[in-house]
Design an enzyme around this catalytic site. Structure first.
Site, PDB file in Angstrom:
ATOM      1  N   LYS A   1      11.763  50.224  47.546  1.00 22.85           N
ATOM      2  CA  LYS A   1      12.815  49.508  46.815  1.00 22.85           C
ATOM      3  C   LYS A   1      13.344  50.432  45.739  1.00 22.85           C
ATOM      4  O   LYS A   1      12.569  50.997  44.950  1.00 22.85           O
ATOM      5  CB  LYS A   1      12.222  48.237  46.161  1.00 22.85           C
ATOM      6  CG  LYS A   1      13.240  47.401  45.429  1.00 22.85           C
ATOM      7  CD  LYS A   1      13.969  46.461  46.360  1.00 22.85           C
ATOM      8  CE  LYS A   1      15.249  45.894  45.788  1.00 22.85           C
ATOM      9  NZ  LYS A   1      16.459  46.719  46.015  1.00 22.85           N
TER      10      LYS A   1
ATOM     11  N   GLN B   1      10.341  55.248  40.189  1.00 21.81           N
ATOM     12  CA  GLN B   1      10.496  53.890  40.706  1.00 21.81           C
ATOM     13  C   GLN B   1       9.161  53.302  41.167  1.00 21.81           C
ATOM     14  O   GLN B   1       8.934  52.096  41.060  1.00 21.81           O
ATOM     15  CB  GLN B   1      11.502  53.925  41.877  1.00 21.81           C
ATOM     16  CG  GLN B   1      12.095  52.588  42.237  1.00 21.81           C
ATOM     17  CD  GLN B   1      13.283  52.192  41.377  1.00 21.81           C
ATOM     18  OE1 GLN B   1      14.145  52.998  41.133  1.00 21.81           O
ATOM     19  NE2 GLN B   1      13.318  50.944  40.938  1.00 21.81           N
TER      20      GLN B   1
ATOM     21  N   LYS C   1      14.336  55.669  46.581  1.00 22.61           N
ATOM     22  CA  LYS C   1      15.633  55.889  45.936  1.00 22.61           C
ATOM     23  C   LYS C   1      16.508  56.656  46.916  1.00 22.61           C
ATOM     24  O   LYS C   1      15.994  57.301  47.828  1.00 22.61           O
ATOM     25  CB  LYS C   1      15.433  56.711  44.658  1.00 22.61           C
ATOM     26  CG  LYS C   1      16.572  56.625  43.680  1.00 22.61           C
ATOM     27  CD  LYS C   1      16.510  55.392  42.801  1.00 22.61           C
ATOM     28  CE  LYS C   1      17.758  55.255  41.947  1.00 22.61           C
ATOM     29  NZ  LYS C   1      17.654  54.163  40.972  1.00 22.61           N
TER      30      LYS C   1
ATOM     31  N   GLY D   1      22.106  49.132  43.956  1.00 24.79           N
ATOM     32  CA  GLY D   1      23.058  50.023  43.284  1.00 24.79           C
ATOM     33  C   GLY D   1      22.376  50.928  42.275  1.00 24.79           C
ATOM     34  O   GLY D   1      21.196  50.792  41.965  1.00 24.79           O
ATOM     35  N   ASP D   2      23.125  51.863  41.769  1.00 30.55           N
ATOM     36  CA  ASP D   2      22.721  52.743  40.661  1.00 30.55           C
ATOM     37  C   ASP D   2      24.038  53.367  40.188  1.00 30.55           C
ATOM     38  O   ASP D   2      25.115  52.791  40.437  1.00 30.55           O
ATOM     39  CB  ASP D   2      21.718  53.815  41.148  1.00 30.55           C
ATOM     40  CG  ASP D   2      21.069  54.597  40.001  1.00 30.55           C
ATOM     41  OD1 ASP D   2      20.128  54.089  39.382  1.00 30.55           O
ATOM     42  OD2 ASP D   2      21.527  55.715  39.698  1.00 30.55           O
TER      43      ASP D   2
ATOM     44  N   THR E   1      19.589  44.614  34.315  1.00 30.92           N
ATOM     45  CA  THR E   1      19.000  45.832  33.730  1.00 30.92           C
ATOM     46  C   THR E   1      19.302  45.896  32.231  1.00 30.92           C
ATOM     47  O   THR E   1      18.412  46.136  31.402  1.00 30.92           O
ATOM     48  CB  THR E   1      19.518  47.091  34.455  1.00 30.92           C
ATOM     49  OG1 THR E   1      19.342  46.897  35.856  1.00 30.92           O
ATOM     50  CG2 THR E   1      18.768  48.329  34.007  1.00 30.92           C
TER      51      THR E   1
ATOM     52  N   ASN F   1      27.354  49.678  34.158  1.00 32.21           N
ATOM     53  CA  ASN F   1      26.687  48.386  34.354  1.00 32.21           C
ATOM     54  C   ASN F   1      25.582  48.138  33.327  1.00 32.21           C
ATOM     55  O   ASN F   1      25.559  47.096  32.663  1.00 32.21           O
ATOM     56  CB  ASN F   1      26.123  48.333  35.789  1.00 32.21           C
ATOM     57  CG  ASN F   1      25.214  47.138  35.996  1.00 32.21           C
ATOM     58  OD1 ASN F   1      23.995  47.227  35.877  1.00 32.21           O
ATOM     59  ND2 ASN F   1      25.797  45.983  36.262  1.00 32.21           N
TER      60      ASN F   1
ATOM     61  N   SER G   1      16.276  42.255  41.424  1.00 36.40           N
ATOM     62  CA  SER G   1      16.521  42.543  42.842  1.00 36.40           C
ATOM     63  C   SER G   1      15.425  41.903  43.699  1.00 36.40           C
ATOM     64  O   SER G   1      15.695  41.367  44.779  1.00 36.40           O
ATOM     65  CB  SER G   1      16.532  44.053  43.087  1.00 36.40           C
ATOM     66  OG  SER G   1      17.799  44.596  42.814  1.00 36.40           O
TER      67      SER G   1
HETATM   68  P1  NDP Z   1      27.204  53.218  36.083  1.00 36.58           P
HETATM   69  O1  NDP Z   1      27.753  54.172  37.079  1.00 36.58           O
HETATM   70  O2  NDP Z   1      27.643  51.808  36.095  1.00 36.58           O
HETATM   71  O3  NDP Z   1      27.451  53.787  34.611  1.00 36.58           O
HETATM   72  C1  NDP Z   1      27.006  55.045  34.200  1.00 36.58           C
HETATM   73  C2  NDP Z   1      27.581  55.265  32.827  1.00 36.58           C
HETATM   74  O4  NDP Z   1      26.990  56.414  32.233  1.00 36.58           O
HETATM   75  C3  NDP Z   1      29.087  55.527  32.846  1.00 36.58           C
HETATM   76  O5  NDP Z   1      29.661  55.014  31.700  1.00 36.58           O
HETATM   77  C4  NDP Z   1      29.136  57.048  32.849  1.00 36.58           C
HETATM   78  O6  NDP Z   1      30.346  57.607  32.342  1.00 36.58           O
HETATM   79  C5  NDP Z   1      28.031  57.342  31.899  1.00 36.58           C
HETATM   80  N1  NDP Z   1      27.575  58.707  32.042  1.00 36.58           N
HETATM   81  C6  NDP Z   1      27.190  59.319  33.172  1.00 36.58           C
HETATM   82  N2  NDP Z   1      26.860  60.592  32.892  1.00 36.58           N
HETATM   83  C7  NDP Z   1      27.057  60.738  31.547  1.00 36.58           C
HETATM   84  C8  NDP Z   1      26.868  61.796  30.641  1.00 36.58           C
HETATM   85  N3  NDP Z   1      26.440  62.989  31.075  1.00 36.58           N
HETATM   86  N4  NDP Z   1      27.156  61.594  29.323  1.00 36.58           N
HETATM   87  C9  NDP Z   1      27.595  60.388  28.889  1.00 36.58           C
HETATM   88  N5  NDP Z   1      27.789  59.361  29.706  1.00 36.58           N
HETATM   89  C10 NDP Z   1      27.518  59.533  31.017  1.00 36.58           C
HETATM   90  O7  NDP Z   1      25.606  53.333  36.239  1.00 36.58           O
HETATM   91  P2  NDP Z   1      24.503  52.304  35.759  1.00 36.58           P
HETATM   92  O8  NDP Z   1      24.923  51.682  34.489  1.00 36.58           O
HETATM   93  O9  NDP Z   1      24.121  51.465  36.903  1.00 36.58           O
HETATM   94  O10 NDP Z   1      23.264  53.284  35.512  1.00 36.58           O
HETATM   95  C11 NDP Z   1      23.052  53.932  34.252  1.00 36.58           C
HETATM   96  C12 NDP Z   1      21.619  54.416  34.184  1.00 36.58           C
HETATM   97  O11 NDP Z   1      20.722  53.287  34.310  1.00 36.58           O
HETATM   98  C13 NDP Z   1      21.174  55.399  35.255  1.00 36.58           C
HETATM   99  O12 NDP Z   1      20.204  56.269  34.726  1.00 36.58           O
HETATM  100  C14 NDP Z   1      20.499  54.507  36.287  1.00 36.58           C
HETATM  101  O13 NDP Z   1      19.592  55.209  37.095  1.00 36.58           O
HETATM  102  C15 NDP Z   1      19.796  53.528  35.360  1.00 36.58           C
HETATM  103  N6  NDP Z   1      19.403  52.263  35.960  1.00 36.58           N
HETATM  104  C16 NDP Z   1      20.323  51.448  36.539  1.00 36.58           C
HETATM  105  C17 NDP Z   1      19.954  50.248  37.075  1.00 36.58           C
HETATM  106  C18 NDP Z   1      20.945  49.263  37.608  1.00 36.58           C
HETATM  107  O14 NDP Z   1      20.539  48.140  37.906  1.00 36.58           O
HETATM  108  N7  NDP Z   1      22.200  49.605  37.714  1.00 36.58           N
HETATM  109  C19 NDP Z   1      18.531  49.838  37.125  1.00 36.58           C
HETATM  110  C20 NDP Z   1      17.646  50.720  36.385  1.00 36.58           C
HETATM  111  C21 NDP Z   1      18.084  51.907  35.870  1.00 36.58           C
HETATM  112  P3  NDP Z   1      31.445  58.225  33.350  1.00 36.58           P
HETATM  113  O15 NDP Z   1      32.143  57.032  33.886  1.00 36.58           O
HETATM  114  O16 NDP Z   1      32.264  59.109  32.497  1.00 36.58           O
HETATM  115  O17 NDP Z   1      30.686  58.987  34.415  1.00 36.58           O
END
Ligand code: NDP
Length: 449
Positions: A94, A115, A130, A169-170, A214, A245, A381
Site C-alpha cells: 500500500k 511506507q 510506492k 495518490g502522492d 493527510t 493536497n 486509504s
Molecule cells: P501535491 O502534488 O498535491 O503538492 C506538492 C506541493 O509541494 C506543491 O505545492 C508543490 O509546488 C510543492 N513542492 C514540490 N516541490 C517543492 C519544492 N522543491 N519546494 C517547495 N515546494 C515544493 O502533493 P501532496 O500534497 O500530495 O504531497 C506532498 C508531500 O506529502 C509529499 O512528500 C508526499 O509524499 C507526502 N504525502 C502525501 C500524502 C497524500 O495523501 N497526498 C500522504 C503522505 C505523505 P509546485 O506545484 O510548484 O510543484
C-alpha cells in the site's frame, strides 16, 4: 560509514550502499531508520541472527516499465513507470504513486521503505509499497494526462489488485489522475474492483475525508505533541510549506483548531499573509485554476509573494513541512529555532534533512517525523478499502473521528516506545522502533521470507 549507525548494523547498511549505488534518498531513508535501531537490536539480538534488517532493506519486488503515450500535437512521448512492492507481511502493498520529473528508482525505494513502518504504525493491515513516474503533469492538458494514465495502467494493472497491491495518490497524482487510472484498470480487467486503488471520487467508491486526511492527520498529531508537552495550540502562528493536497488540508485543520497560518509555498517561492492564509482563495487558485501561490498574492492585498527564498524564514511556533523531501535543511532549521518554533511535524515524506533534525533535537524543539505525523493519509486509504470491501460508505464525521482516533493512537504508541527505551520525547526513535518491531515480528512468524 555514518557514526549514527550502531556497529552491529553497519554491515547491513554497507550492503545497502553497495547494492543500490547512487540512490542517495534511499540511502538517507535507510540510514535514518538504522541509525535509531541500535537499542532495539541490543534488546532483541535475534533480529540480527535472523538477518531481519537485511531482509527488510531489500524490496520484495521492483517493477520498472516503459510508458509510451502521444501528446496533443501527435508527438510520441516516453516516460518510465515504477512500482516498488516493498513488504507485504502486514497486508497488501500500500502506498501512493508520484508523478514528478524528479522521480527515479531510488526516490520510489526511499518512499516505499518509509511506507513499511508508517503503515505498521497505523495498526491497520497494510504492507508497504510506492510507485510513480518521471512524467510531469504540470502544463499538460487533461487529455494528455488521461492518455498518460491509461498507458501507465496498461502495464501496472497486471501487478496490482485489492489483495495484492493498492496504489493511491502522492505528488502530482490527485483525484483527476486516480479517476483515469481506475477507469483504465476497470476496462482492462472488466471488474469493478473498488479496493484496487484509493483516493477515488466520492460518487464511485471513494471515502469521505480521504482528500483531507493527510493534512488533517498531521495537525492532529502536532496537537497531540503539544498536549503531551503541556503546550497550547490555539492562537499559534503556523507556517506550512507547499500548497498541494497535504498543505491545503493542514491549513484547514489549523484554522479549525484556532491557529493562524501565516505562510505557504510552492516550488517558485512563498506567500506571507499577515491576516492569515485565506483558504478559500488558496483552494480556488491551486485546486480549481491549477495556478501558483504568486497568483494568490496578486489576488489578496494583505499578502506578498517572495520569489525564491525560504518559507522557513517566517517566524512561527509551529512548522509543518508539507511539500517534498529535503526541503528543510539545517540553515532553515536554525532560522526556525531563532524564530521561536516549538513544534515541527512532517506532513511530507522526509522533508527535513538529517542535519535539520539534529538542530531541532539539540534545541529541544519537538519533532514529529513523517512516518508518524503524516500516516493519516494511508490510514484513511485503509478505511476506504474497508468501506469498499463491505460495500458501505461512512459519513464524513464518522470517518474523521476514526482518523483522529488513529492519529492519537499512533502518538500514544510512539511515545510509549520512546519512554520504554528511556528516550522520552524522541519521536524519531519511537516511530522507527514501534514500526520496525511489528514488521520484524510478523516477518519472523512467517518463516524465512
Ligand atoms: P501535491 O502534488 O498535491 O503538492 C506538492 C506541493 O509541494 C506543491 O505545492 C508543490 O509546488 C510543492 N513542492 C514540490 N516541490 C517543492 C519544492 N522543491 N519546494 C517547495 N515546494 C515544493 O502533493 P501532496 O500534497 O500530495 O504531497 C506532498 C508531500 O506529502 C509529499 O512528500 C508526499 O509524499 C507526502 N504525502 C502525501 C500524502 C497524500 O495523501 N497526498 C500522504 C503522505 C505523505 P509546485 O506545484 O510548484 O510543484
Amino acid at each position: 560509514m555514518p557514526d549514527t549507525i550502531d556497529p552491529s548494523l553497519q554491515h547491513a547498511y554497507k550492503e545497502v550502499l553497495r547494492r543500490n549505488p547512487g540512490e542517495h534518498e534511499f540511502h538517507q531513508a535507510v540510514e535514518e531508520v538504522l541509525g535509531t535501531l541500535g537499542p532495539v537490536v541490543k534488546r532483541h539480538p535475534h533480529y540480527l541472527a535472523e538477518r531481519v534488517i537485511e531482509r527488510l532493506c531489500e524490496p520484495e519486488r521492483q517493477i520498472i516499465f516503459r510508458v509510451p503515450w502521444t501528446d496533443d500535437v501527435g508527438q510520441v512521448q516516453i516516460n518510465r513507470g515504477f512500482r516498488v512492492e516493498y513488504s507485504s507481511v502486514l497486508g497488501p502493498y500500500k502506498g501512493g504513486l508520484r508523478f514528478h520529473p524528479s522521480v527515479l528508482l531510488g526516490t520510489v525505494k526511499f518512499l516505499g521503505f518509509e511506507q513499511i513502518f508508517k503503515n505498521a504504525l497505523t495498526g491497520l493491515p497494510i504492507g508497504g509499497g510506492k510507485g510513480g513516474s518521471d512524467f510531469d503533469p504540470k502544463g499538460r492538458s487533461d487529455t494528455e494526462v488521461m492518455r498518460f494514465c491509461q498507458s501507465f495502467m496498461t502495464e501496472l494493472y497486471r501487478h496490482i489488485g485489492e489483495y495484492t497491491d493498492v496504489p493511491a495518490g502522492d505528488i502530482g497524482v490527485g483525484a483527476r489522475e486516480i479517476g483515469y487510472l481506475f477507469g483504465q484498470y476497470k476496462r482492462i480487467t472488466n471488474r469493478y474492483e473498488g479496493g484496487v486503488i484509493t483516493g477515488k471520487g466520492l460518487a464511485w467508491g471513494g471515502s469521505q475525508a480521504r482528500t483531507e486526511a493527510t493534512g488533517y492527520g498531521t495537525v492532529v498529531f502536532a496537537q497531540e505533541m503539544a498536549k503531551h508537552a503541556g503546550l497550547g495550540f490555539e492562537g499559534h502562528d503556523v507556517v506550512v510549506s507547499g500548497s498541494g493536497n497535504v498543505a491545503i488540508y493542514a491549513i484547514e485543520k489549523v484554522n479549525q483548531l484556532g491557529g493562524r497560518v501565516l505562510a505557504c509555498s510552492d516550488s517558485s517561492g512563498y506567500v506571507v499573509d499577515e491576516q492569515g492564509i485565506d483558504l478559500e482563495l488558496l483552494k480556488e487558485v491551486k485546486e480549481v485554476q491549477r495556478g501558483r501561490v504568486q497568483d494568490y498574492a496578486t489576488a489578496r492585498s494583505s499578502a506578498r509573494f517572495v520569489d525564491g527564498g525560504s518559507v522557513w524564514d517566517v517566524p512561527c511556533q509551529v512548522a509543518l513541512p508539507c511539500a517534498t523531501q529535503n526541503e528543510l535543511d539545517e540553515h532553515a532549521a536554525a532560522a526556525l529555532v531563532r524564530g521561536g518554533t516549538e513544534i515541527v511535524a512532517e506532513g511530507a515524506n522526509m522533508p527535513c534533512t538529517p542535519a535539520a533534525v539534529r538542530v531541532f533535537q539539540q534545541a529541544g524543539v519537538l519533532f514529529g517525523p513523517g512516518k508518524a505525523a503524516n500516516a493519516g493519509g494511508v490510514a484513511t486509504s485503509a478505511l476506504e478499502m474497508q468501506q469498499n470491501a463491505s460495500r458501505d460508505s461512512w459519513t464524513f464525521e464518522h470517518t474523521e473521528e476514526r482518523l483522529a482516533a488513529i492519529m492519537r493512537r499512533i502518538h500514544e504508541r510512539v511515545v510509549t516506545t520512546a519512554e520504554d527505551y528511556d528516550r522520552p520525547g524522541d519521536y524519531v526513535f519511537g516511530a522507527n522502533a514501534t514500526g520496525f518491531v511489528q514488521v520484524a515480528d510478523s516477518m519472523l512468524a512467517m518463516g524465512v521470507i
